[in-house]
Design a protein around this motif. Structure first.
Motif, mmCIF file in Angstrom:
data_model
loop_
_atom_site.group_PDB
_atom_site.id
_atom_site.type_symbol
_atom_site.label_atom_id
_atom_site.label_comp_id
_atom_site.label_asym_id
_atom_site.label_seq_id
_atom_site.Cartn_x
_atom_site.Cartn_y
_atom_site.Cartn_z
ATOM 1 N N LEU A 154 -14.626 17.436 -20.251
ATOM 2 C CA LEU A 154 -15.021 16.521 -19.182
ATOM 3 C C LEU A 154 -16.513 16.206 -19.267
ATOM 4 O O LEU A 154 -17.330 17.092 -19.518
ATOM 5 C CB LEU A 154 -14.721 17.128 -17.808
ATOM 6 C CG LEU A 154 -13.252 17.328 -17.459
ATOM 7 C CD1 LEU A 154 -13.121 17.872 -16.040
ATOM 8 C CD2 LEU A 154 -12.456 16.031 -17.592
ATOM 9 N N VAL A 155 -16.843 14.954 -19.059
ATOM 10 C CA VAL A 155 -18.235 14.539 -18.932
ATOM 11 C C VAL A 155 -18.744 15.132 -17.607
ATOM 12 O O VAL A 155 -17.969 15.195 -16.637
ATOM 13 C CB VAL A 155 -18.312 12.987 -18.929
ATOM 14 C CG1 VAL A 155 -19.727 12.498 -18.719
ATOM 15 C CG2 VAL A 155 -17.729 12.432 -20.225
ATOM 16 N N GLU A 158 -23.735 1.452 -26.808
ATOM 17 C CA GLU A 158 -24.792 2.437 -27.089
ATOM 18 C C GLU A 158 -25.796 2.563 -25.946
ATOM 19 O O GLU A 158 -27.010 2.639 -26.155
ATOM 20 C CB GLU A 158 -25.485 2.112 -28.419
ATOM 21 C CG GLU A 158 -24.508 2.205 -29.590
ATOM 22 C CD GLU A 158 -25.177 1.979 -30.950
ATOM 23 O OE1 GLU A 158 -26.377 1.703 -30.990
ATOM 24 O OE2 GLU A 158 -24.451 2.093 -31.955
ATOM 25 N N THR A 159 -25.303 2.563 -24.720
ATOM 26 C CA THR A 159 -26.182 2.772 -23.561
ATOM 27 C C THR A 159 -26.531 4.265 -23.478
ATOM 28 O O THR A 159 -25.824 5.106 -24.055
ATOM 29 C CB THR A 159 -25.474 2.380 -22.251
ATOM 30 O OG1 THR A 159 -24.387 3.310 -22.059
ATOM 31 C CG2 THR A 159 -24.907 0.964 -22.289
ATOM 32 N N PRO A 160 -27.586 4.633 -22.734
ATOM 33 C CA PRO A 160 -27.909 6.056 -22.557
ATOM 34 C C PRO A 160 -26.722 6.846 -21.991
ATOM 35 O O PRO A 160 -26.445 7.958 -22.443
ATOM 36 C CB PRO A 160 -29.082 6.034 -21.576
ATOM 37 C CG PRO A 160 -29.702 4.681 -21.749
ATOM 38 C CD PRO A 160 -28.580 3.749 -22.095
ATOM 39 N N LEU A 161 -26.009 6.245 -21.051
ATOM 40 C CA LEU A 161 -24.827 6.914 -20.485
ATOM 41 C C LEU A 161 -23.782 7.162 -21.572
ATOM 42 O O LEU A 161 -23.193 8.245 -21.663
ATOM 43 C CB LEU A 161 -24.239 6.045 -19.357
ATOM 44 C CG LEU A 161 -22.900 6.488 -18.781
ATOM 45 C CD1 LEU A 161 -23.034 7.771 -17.984
ATOM 46 C CD2 LEU A 161 -22.290 5.395 -17.903
ATOM 47 N N GLY A 162 -23.563 6.150 -22.408
ATOM 48 C CA GLY A 162 -22.595 6.274 -23.498
ATOM 49 C C GLY A 162 -22.988 7.382 -24.471
ATOM 50 O O GLY A 162 -22.147 8.187 -24.874
ATOM 51 N N LEU A 163 -24.276 7.404 -24.809
ATOM 52 C CA LEU A 163 -24.745 8.424 -25.761
ATOM 53 C C LEU A 163 -24.544 9.820 -25.196
ATOM 54 O O LEU A 163 -24.169 10.753 -25.898
ATOM 55 C CB LEU A 163 -26.220 8.187 -26.104
ATOM 56 C CG LEU A 163 -26.491 6.909 -26.914
ATOM 57 C CD1 LEU A 163 -27.989 6.725 -27.140
ATOM 58 C CD2 LEU A 163 -25.756 6.959 -28.252
ATOM 59 N N GLU A 164 -24.765 9.961 -23.892
ATOM 60 C CA GLU A 164 -24.615 11.270 -23.268
ATOM 61 C C GLU A 164 -23.138 11.676 -23.157
ATOM 62 O O GLU A 164 -22.787 12.842 -23.369
ATOM 63 C CB GLU A 164 -25.286 11.263 -21.887
ATOM 64 C CG GLU A 164 -25.454 12.647 -21.373
ATOM 65 C CD GLU A 164 -26.557 12.795 -20.330
ATOM 66 O OE1 GLU A 164 -27.285 11.832 -20.044
ATOM 67 O OE2 GLU A 164 -26.638 13.911 -19.788
ATOM 68 N N ALA A 165 -22.295 10.703 -22.865
ATOM 69 C CA ALA A 165 -20.870 11.010 -22.660
ATOM 70 C C ALA A 165 -20.137 11.322 -23.961
ATOM 71 O O ALA A 165 -19.167 12.085 -23.972
ATOM 72 C CB ALA A 165 -20.188 9.828 -21.953
ATOM 73 N N LYS A 166 -20.610 10.734 -25.057
ATOM 74 C CA LYS A 166 -19.835 10.751 -26.306
ATOM 75 C C LYS A 166 -19.472 12.161 -26.800
ATOM 76 O O LYS A 166 -18.326 12.411 -27.166
ATOM 77 C CB LYS A 166 -20.599 9.998 -27.397
ATOM 78 C CG LYS A 166 -19.756 9.788 -28.654
ATOM 79 C CD LYS A 166 -20.470 8.930 -29.670
ATOM 80 C CE LYS A 166 -19.619 8.602 -30.886
ATOM 81 N NZ LYS A 166 -18.836 9.662 -31.445
ATOM 82 N N SER A 167 -20.453 13.075 -26.777
ATOM 83 C CA SER A 167 -20.170 14.396 -27.351
ATOM 84 C C SER A 167 -19.090 15.126 -26.548
ATOM 85 O O SER A 167 -18.246 15.815 -27.106
ATOM 86 C CB SER A 167 -21.444 15.231 -27.398
ATOM 87 O OG SER A 167 -21.983 15.342 -26.112
ATOM 88 N N TYR A 168 -19.105 14.935 -25.227
ATOM 89 C CA TYR A 168 -18.069 15.556 -24.389
ATOM 90 C C TYR A 168 -16.706 14.950 -24.709
ATOM 91 O O TYR A 168 -15.717 15.662 -24.866
ATOM 92 C CB TYR A 168 -18.370 15.354 -22.903
ATOM 93 C CG TYR A 168 -19.644 16.016 -22.453
ATOM 94 C CD1 TYR A 168 -19.664 17.380 -22.136
ATOM 95 C CD2 TYR A 168 -20.833 15.301 -22.351
ATOM 96 C CE1 TYR A 168 -20.835 17.997 -21.726
ATOM 97 C CE2 TYR A 168 -22.009 15.911 -21.948
ATOM 98 C CZ TYR A 168 -22.001 17.263 -21.635
ATOM 99 O OH TYR A 168 -23.160 17.875 -21.233
#
Ligand code: AMP
Length: 182
Positions: free
Chosen positions: A58-59, A42-52
């Motif tokens: 593509l992220v 649940e890192t910020p990067l993970g949260l941002e990538a998840k919806s893509y």
């Protein structure tokens, strides 16, 4: 040895990457695995990538490239690596070339795992990952055709093409042999 593995989703890149990583003694760097680890933590990067990822899209390249640059800067990647899932667009390939040339490095080979679309859809439905439902698979195949397949032409003569349909060990042996010859 610095390697890139190419191929459509479901081509068995991850499986082949794990075998090659062990035999060539270089780290296996999978952008999909790095994203999934970030989602798990649940890192910020993970949260941002998840919806893509959930949508099979593509992220954004900026996020992805920064994650790859951080990973390549780690000590275990200093003398070689095997990239699985990056680059996925010509733009990402150009970013990678720049990242490496700034360190006086270059790729030794780009391996293209070639497999027909029916086989990859069958394999993806069988492995049952979170983003492996039929809609997402269709989107990912489309993204592959539009964005990733042009890399085959981009790499041209650097490309080592391997038939990725068949026995896992045989495909691995064929890859190692082709890399020795390349
Ligand atoms: P993979 O495990 O390689 O199939 O990747 C799973 C998902 O992670 C992809 O469908 C994308 O959403 C994302 N992803 C992985 N690598 C990249 C990349 N190089 N650029 C953008 N998105 C990526």
């Amino acid at each position: 040895m610095r390697l890139v593995l190419l191929g459509p989703p479901g081509a068995g890149k991850g499986t082949q990457a794990a075998l090659l990583s062990e035999k060539l003694n270089i780290p296996h760097i999978s952008t999909g695995d790095l994203f999934r680890a970030n989602i798990g933590e649940e890192t910020p990067l993970g949260l941002e990538a998840k919806s893509y990822m959930d949508a099979g899209k593509l992220v954004p390249t900026e996020l992805t490239a920064r994650m790859v640059a951080d990973r390549l800067a780690q000590e275990d990647a200093a003398n070689g690596f095997l990239l699985d899932g990056f680059p996925r667009t010509v733009e990402q390939a150009e970013i990678l070339e720049k990242m490496l040339s700034e360190k006086g490095q270059h790729l030794n080979a780009v391996v293209n795992f070639s497999v027909d679309e029916d086989t990859v859809v069958e394999r993806m439905l069988a492995r049952g990952r979170a983003d492996d439902n039929e809609d997402t698979i269709r989107t990912r195949m489309q993204v592959y055709r539009n964005e990733t397949a042009p890399l085959i032409e981009h790499y041209g003569a650097e490309l080592v093409t391997i038939n990725a349909v068949g026995d896992i060990e045989e495909i691995n042996a064929a890859t190692l042999k082709a890399l020795q010859a390349s």
